[in-house]
Write an enzyme that holds these catalytic residues in place. Sequence first.
Site, short mmCIF file in Angstrom:
data_model
loop_
_atom_site.label_atom_id
_atom_site.label_comp_id
_atom_site.label_asym_id
_atom_site.label_seq_id
_atom_site.Cartn_x
_atom_site.Cartn_y
_atom_site.Cartn_z
N HIS A 1 0.85 -1.25 0.18
CA HIS A 1 -0.05 -0.01 0.05
C HIS A 1 0.72 1.22 -0.09
CE1 HIS A 1 -3.05 -2.64 2.42
NE2 HIS A 1 -3.47 -2.45 1.17
N LYS B 1 -15.34 -8.39 3.77
CA LYS B 1 -15.81 -9.43 3.05
C LYS B 1 -16.26 -10.76 3.66
CE LYS B 1 -12.01 -7.71 0.41
NZ LYS B 1 -11.10 -7.23 1.61
N ARG C 1 -1.78 -5.73 -8.72
CA ARG C 1 -0.83 -6.48 -8.51
C ARG C 1 -0.68 -7.67 -9.56
NH1 ARG C 1 -2.66 -7.68 -2.85
NH2 ARG C 1 -4.62 -7.73 -4.10
N SER D 1 -2.88 -7.62 2.93
CA SER D 1 -3.19 -7.49 4.29
C SER D 1 -3.52 -8.88 4.96
CB SER D 1 -4.41 -6.59 4.75
OG SER D 1 -3.91 -5.42 4.09
N1 COA Z 1 -0.49 -3.89 -2.19
C1 COA Z 1 -0.62 -4.74 -1.44
N2 COA Z 1 -2.00 -5.23 -1.15
C2 COA Z 1 -3.07 -4.70 -1.83
C3 COA Z 1 -3.03 -3.62 -2.91
C4 COA Z 1 -1.53 -3.30 -3.10
N3 COA Z 1 -0.99 -2.58 -4.23
N4 COA Z 1 -3.89 -3.51 -3.53
C5 COA Z 1 -4.93 -4.09 -2.75
N5 COA Z 1 -4.06 -4.88 -1.94
C6 COA Z 1 -5.18 -5.83 -0.88
C7 COA Z 1 -5.25 -5.42 0.34
O1 COA Z 1 -4.23 -5.81 1.19
C8 COA Z 1 -6.45 -6.22 0.57
O2 COA Z 1 -6.06 -7.37 1.14
P1 COA Z 1 -6.91 -8.62 1.66
O3 COA Z 1 -8.09 -9.02 1.02
O4 COA Z 1 -6.02 -9.70 2.16
O5 COA Z 1 -7.23 -8.09 3.27
C9 COA Z 1 -7.30 -6.37 -0.62
O6 COA Z 1 -6.28 -6.22 -1.61
C10 COA Z 1 -8.27 -5.66 -0.87
O7 COA Z 1 -7.93 -4.19 -0.71
P2 COA Z 1 -9.01 -3.40 0.10
O8 COA Z 1 -8.23 -2.42 0.82
O9 COA Z 1 -10.04 -4.07 0.97
O10 COA Z 1 -9.45 -2.75 -1.27
P3 COA Z 1 -10.74 -3.07 -2.19
O11 COA Z 1 -10.33 -3.09 -3.50
O12 COA Z 1 -11.49 -4.37 -1.63
O13 COA Z 1 -11.58 -1.64 -2.05
C11 COA Z 1 -12.86 0.17 -1.04
C12 COA Z 1 -11.88 -1.09 -0.87
C13 COA Z 1 -12.75 0.76 0.14
C14 COA Z 1 -11.90 1.04 -2.05
C15 COA Z 1 -14.14 -0.11 -1.81
O14 COA Z 1 -14.60 -1.24 -1.24
C16 COA Z 1 -14.97 1.09 -1.84
O15 COA Z 1 -14.78 1.94 -2.37
N6 COA Z 1 -15.91 0.90 -0.72
C17 COA Z 1 -16.75 2.19 -0.66
C18 COA Z 1 -17.99 1.68 -0.82
C19 COA Z 1 -18.28 2.05 -2.31
O16 COA Z 1 -18.07 3.22 -2.90
N7 COA Z 1 -18.52 0.99 -3.24
C20 COA Z 1 -18.63 1.01 -4.50
C21 COA Z 1 -17.42 0.73 -5.21
S1 COA Z 1 -17.49 0.15 -6.58
#
Ligand code: COA
Length: 170
Positions: free
Chosen positions: A22, A46, A101, A139
């Site tokens: 991150h 999730k 990634r 994570s």
């Molecule tokens: N390097 C390391 N890890 C990464 C990464 C990177 N570049 N990019 C993503 N990850 C990993 C995270 O560590 C996490 O790992 P885990 O599943 O093992 O815990 C996983 O990828 C998901 O990351 P997360 O931070 O939960 O991001 P997400 O892509 O699921 O999105 C939000 C989270 C908050 C951005 C998204 O759910 C959101 O926008 N929510 C608000 C509600 C909304 O607007 N919804 C409609 C969106 S379309």
Amino acid sequence: MSESTIGHVVVPGTFDPVTFGHLDVIRRARRLFPQVSVAVAASVGKNGSGPIFALDERVGMLREALCEQGLEDGVSVLPFSGLLVEFCRELGAGGVVKGLRAMTDFEYELQQADLNSYMAPGLESVFVMSNPKYGYVSSSIVRELASLGTDVGFLVPSCVERHLRDHFRS
Ligand code: COA
């Protein structure tokens, strides 16, 4: 007439906890844009399970980690709940930056980007290719290793490692 350039972007995520992967994305977003807001989602989680760290703990860890890595300049950390596009609108941010990634990330990210674009047509989605060094980092891997008492110092900054130790000790 040319459209205005983007000066402020949001790097959103759950950050449960923040990893070097991150931080690499945040650092690169800051190289591209003068102002970066890291948006920490309250996240319902999730599979019906929520984050292991409370929202204020995740925000606090990110601030500490940015400080530890010397990345605070032009970067702020804010909690949010609700829709990401709404949060970006409130902040006046013109784009969302995320890291990719692998192909598995791509399909999921494309879906989110398409939906965000539909809800907020002016909001740009910008993707940076994750540093291959952190391609395997997530994570949940960090949480799993830490819960087994394994040293995770190669995946997270030392302040986060301390929080993980405290969490799994209690
Ligand atoms: N390097 C390391 N890890 C990464 C990464 C990177 N570049 N990019 C993503 N990850 C990993 C995270 O560590 C996490 O790992 P885990 O599943 O093992 O815990 C996983 O990828 C998901 O990351 P997360 O931070 O939960 O991001 P997400 O892509 O699921 O999105 C939000 C989270 C908050 C951005 C998204 O759910 C959101 O926008 N929510 C608000 C509600 C909304 O607007 N919804 C409609 C969106 S379309």
